[in-house]
Design a protein around this motif. Structure first.
Motif, PDB file in Angstrom:
ATOM      1  N   SER A   1     123.036  40.820   5.416  1.00 38.03           N
ATOM      2  CA  SER A   1     122.505  39.448   5.762  1.00 38.03           C
ATOM      3  C   SER A   1     121.297  39.180   4.932  1.00 38.03           C
ATOM      4  O   SER A   1     120.620  39.969   4.195  1.00 38.03           O
ATOM      5  CB  SER A   1     122.037  39.533   7.061  1.00 38.03           C
ATOM      6  OG  SER A   1     123.457  39.111   8.012  1.00 38.03           O
ATOM      7  N   MET A   2     120.748  37.909   5.214  1.00 45.26           N
ATOM      8  CA  MET A   2     119.382  37.629   4.392  1.00 45.26           C
ATOM      9  C   MET A   2     118.347  38.259   5.103  1.00 45.26           C
ATOM     10  O   MET A   2     118.372  38.879   6.225  1.00 45.26           O
ATOM     11  CB  MET A   2     119.245  36.348   4.724  1.00 45.26           C
ATOM     12  CG  MET A   2     119.368  35.669   6.360  1.00 45.26           C
ATOM     13  SD  MET A   2     118.990  33.721   6.236  1.00 45.26           S
ATOM     14  CE  MET A   2     117.521  33.641   5.578  1.00 45.26           C
ATOM     15  N   ASP A   3     117.063  37.952   4.505  1.00 47.18           N
ATOM     16  CA  ASP A   3     115.944  38.534   5.075  1.00 47.18           C
ATOM     17  C   ASP A   3     115.490  37.927   6.459  1.00 47.18           C
ATOM     18  O   ASP A   3     115.532  36.800   6.603  1.00 47.18           O
ATOM     19  CB  ASP A   3     114.680  38.079   4.169  1.00 47.18           C
ATOM     20  CG  ASP A   3     113.179  38.006   4.589  1.00 47.18           C
ATOM     21  OD1 ASP A   3     113.094  39.349   4.951  1.00 47.18           O
ATOM     22  OD2 ASP A   3     112.679  37.166   4.440  1.00 47.18           O
ATOM     23  N   VAL A   4     115.377  38.907   7.259  1.00 45.45           N
ATOM     24  CA  VAL A   4     115.120  38.540   8.823  1.00 45.45           C
ATOM     25  C   VAL A   4     113.814  37.573   8.883  1.00 45.45           C
ATOM     26  O   VAL A   4     113.583  36.368   9.824  1.00 45.45           O
ATOM     27  CB  VAL A   4     114.848  39.500   9.856  1.00 45.45           C
ATOM     28  CG1 VAL A   4     116.109  40.086   9.954  1.00 45.45           C
ATOM     29  CG2 VAL A   4     113.848  40.738   9.193  1.00 45.45           C
TER      30      VAL A   4
ATOM     31  N   VAL B   1     113.195  25.097   2.196  1.00 45.79           N
ATOM     32  CA  VAL B   1     114.272  25.495   1.393  1.00 45.79           C
ATOM     33  C   VAL B   1     114.313  26.992   1.538  1.00 45.79           C
ATOM     34  O   VAL B   1     113.317  27.885   1.047  1.00 45.79           O
ATOM     35  CB  VAL B   1     114.300  25.196   0.257  1.00 45.79           C
ATOM     36  CG1 VAL B   1     115.296  25.591  -0.955  1.00 45.79           C
ATOM     37  CG2 VAL B   1     114.452  23.423  -0.066  1.00 45.79           C
ATOM     38  N   ALA B   2     115.503  27.784   2.103  1.00 50.70           N
ATOM     39  CA  ALA B   2     115.467  29.230   2.436  1.00 50.70           C
ATOM     40  C   ALA B   2     116.187  29.799   1.498  1.00 50.70           C
ATOM     41  O   ALA B   2     117.263  29.467   0.915  1.00 50.70           O
ATOM     42  CB  ALA B   2     115.884  29.534   3.632  1.00 50.70           C
ATOM     43  N   ASN B   3     115.684  30.875   0.753  1.00 49.01           N
ATOM     44  CA  ASN B   3     116.375  31.903   0.023  1.00 49.01           C
ATOM     45  C   ASN B   3     117.197  32.790   0.979  1.00 49.01           C
ATOM     46  O   ASN B   3     116.677  33.611   1.452  1.00 49.01           O
ATOM     47  CB  ASN B   3     115.497  32.645  -1.136  1.00 49.01           C
ATOM     48  CG  ASN B   3     116.440  33.582  -1.780  1.00 49.01           C
ATOM     49  OD1 ASN B   3     117.638  33.889  -1.608  1.00 49.01           O
ATOM     50  ND2 ASN B   3     115.530  34.326  -2.672  1.00 49.01           N
ATOM     51  N   MET B   4     118.597  32.786   0.716  1.00 51.81           N
ATOM     52  CA  MET B   4     119.406  33.429   2.009  1.00 51.81           C
ATOM     53  C   MET B   4     120.239  34.433   1.402  1.00 51.81           C
ATOM     54  O   MET B   4     121.076  34.839   1.873  1.00 51.81           O
ATOM     55  CB  MET B   4     120.291  32.416   2.617  1.00 51.81           C
ATOM     56  CG  MET B   4     119.578  31.231   3.484  1.00 51.81           C
ATOM     57  SD  MET B   4     120.620  29.925   4.212  1.00 51.81           S
ATOM     58  CE  MET B   4     121.600  30.963   5.363  1.00 51.81           C
TER      59      MET B   4
ATOM     60  N   TYR C   1     108.611  23.851   2.369  1.00 51.49           N
ATOM     61  CA  TYR C   1     108.018  25.291   2.440  1.00 51.49           C
ATOM     62  C   TYR C   1     109.098  26.186   1.748  1.00 51.49           C
ATOM     63  O   TYR C   1     110.456  26.017   2.107  1.00 51.49           O
ATOM     64  CB  TYR C   1     108.408  25.867   3.936  1.00 51.49           C
ATOM     65  CG  TYR C   1     107.685  27.111   4.331  1.00 51.49           C
ATOM     66  CD1 TYR C   1     106.534  27.375   4.227  1.00 51.49           C
ATOM     67  CD2 TYR C   1     108.542  28.110   4.747  1.00 51.49           C
ATOM     68  CE1 TYR C   1     105.554  28.622   4.498  1.00 51.49           C
ATOM     69  CE2 TYR C   1     108.108  29.415   4.919  1.00 51.49           C
ATOM     70  CZ  TYR C   1     106.629  29.645   4.821  1.00 51.49           C
ATOM     71  OH  TYR C   1     106.466  30.882   4.982  1.00 51.49           O
ATOM     72  N   LEU C   2     108.734  27.042   0.799  1.00 53.27           N
ATOM     73  CA  LEU C   2     109.616  27.843  -0.189  1.00 53.27           C
ATOM     74  C   LEU C   2     109.665  29.216   0.887  1.00 53.27           C
ATOM     75  O   LEU C   2     108.850  30.188   0.722  1.00 53.27           O
ATOM     76  CB  LEU C   2     108.807  27.953  -1.302  1.00 53.27           C
ATOM     77  CG  LEU C   2     108.643  27.011  -2.374  1.00 53.27           C
ATOM     78  CD1 LEU C   2     107.836  26.962  -3.288  1.00 53.27           C
ATOM     79  CD2 LEU C   2     110.354  26.276  -2.823  1.00 53.27           C
ATOM     80  N   ALA C   3     110.634  29.369   1.527  1.00 53.91           N
ATOM     81  CA  ALA C   3     110.821  30.619   2.420  1.00 53.91           C
ATOM     82  C   ALA C   3     111.927  31.520   1.600  1.00 53.91           C
ATOM     83  O   ALA C   3     112.900  30.931   0.960  1.00 53.91           O
ATOM     84  CB  ALA C   3     111.362  30.233   3.782  1.00 53.91           C
ATOM     85  N   GLY C   4     111.567  32.791   1.679  1.00 52.23           N
ATOM     86  CA  GLY C   4     112.407  33.896   0.780  1.00 52.23           C
ATOM     87  C   GLY C   4     112.007  35.254   0.663  1.00 52.23           C
ATOM     88  O   GLY C   4     110.569  35.350   0.718  1.00 52.23           O
TER      89      GLY C   4
END
Lengths: 176, 176
Positions: free
Chosen positions: B80-83, B70-73, B4-7
């Motif tokens: 901070s990163m995207d909620v 795999v999260a784009n943080m 899963y491509l999160a970000g």
């Protein structure tokens, strides 16, 4: 029924006092409130990263004992809520537990982010789904039996009026 | 194995191009990358809130099909990163799936938040666990078989170097 008290309240100067006030409100409506500071961890001899990991494991264990979460979604150091609390909402949602939230900011996300023609100053689009924050958060609330209560509070970080309203609603839905 | 491509990449002007580039990298290392824009949703006739809910349900279904995230943080509109991405890390962590992350900001959280004696301008304490962001996020990565790779990139929102390094590590750990 045990309720996880998620939020950036742990960063306030007096987290144990906030915990006590929130736990009293929980008790009034029939819940036992578990606050991330409940567990007495001995962190003194650990390096910083391992201190963080010990708190992580403790918070996970607390969440696993709870049947629902009430998240403080008041914006924290930017237009969105605290990311640790957002993580915890996802953790509880994945377990099928009801997700409740409150915010001491009455505005919608698109009203808080400064932009032009739907884009922020970096050219990234601004979500405008008439939600208080990113759609995953309000989505999780609406998809469970939760609710989100927003109220513009003068005591932005500490007001518990919206919190109490959410706990009352949770009691009506889950303890009736 | 589906990843899963999160970000916050979904908010870039060209999300489908970013999706294509990330999916190519995934394929190179043996994964199938699922991007939140994969699903073609017909949102045209829905009011805004219901559009958001449809995307929420679609993202949840995509995550349920994936074996890792795999999260784009990279910090997003604040320190901070995207909620939404943080929520998704929690959602996957609760399912016992490995959580990987990357950031195009090389600094630790306490290096990014402006403060004095460990307090921000509002008097709230600044986490200092030598982590890139809130401890729940890096905690979830370290508690799973994941990893976090940080690199200060000039193309702050779009560089894929740290992303590729993470996907490579994930392949070594999960596909070997």
């Amino acid at each position: 029924m045990q309720l996880y008290l998620a939020g950036p309240d742990v960063f306030l100067p007096n987290p144990l006092e906030v915990a006590r006030l929130k736990q009293q409100i929980c008790q009034t409506y029939g819940f036992t409130g578990l606050f991330p500071f409940d567990t007495s961890l001995d962190l003194a001899n650990l390096p910083p990263f391992e201190q963080g990991m010990a708190i992580y494991r403790s918070n996970i264990a607390l969440m696993d004992r709870c049947q629902l979460i009430v998240a403080n979604m008041t914006p924290f150091r930017g237009p969105s809520m605290d990311v640790g609390t957002a993580f915890e909402m996802g953790y509880m949602a994945a377990q099928g537990k009801p997700v409740f939230g409150y915010s001491n900011d009455g505005r919608l996300y698109a009203e808080r982010v400064t932009g032009n023609a739907g884009l922020d100053p970096d050219g990234l689009s601004i979500e405008a789904f008439e939600m208080a924050d990113n759609l995953m958060l309000e989505g999780a609330i609406a998809a469970s039996s939760g609710c989100l209560i927003r109220a513009q509070a003068a005591a932005y970080y500490t007001s518990l009026q919206a919190f109490e309203a959410v706990v009352k609603t949770a009691a009506e839905r889950l303890l009736a």
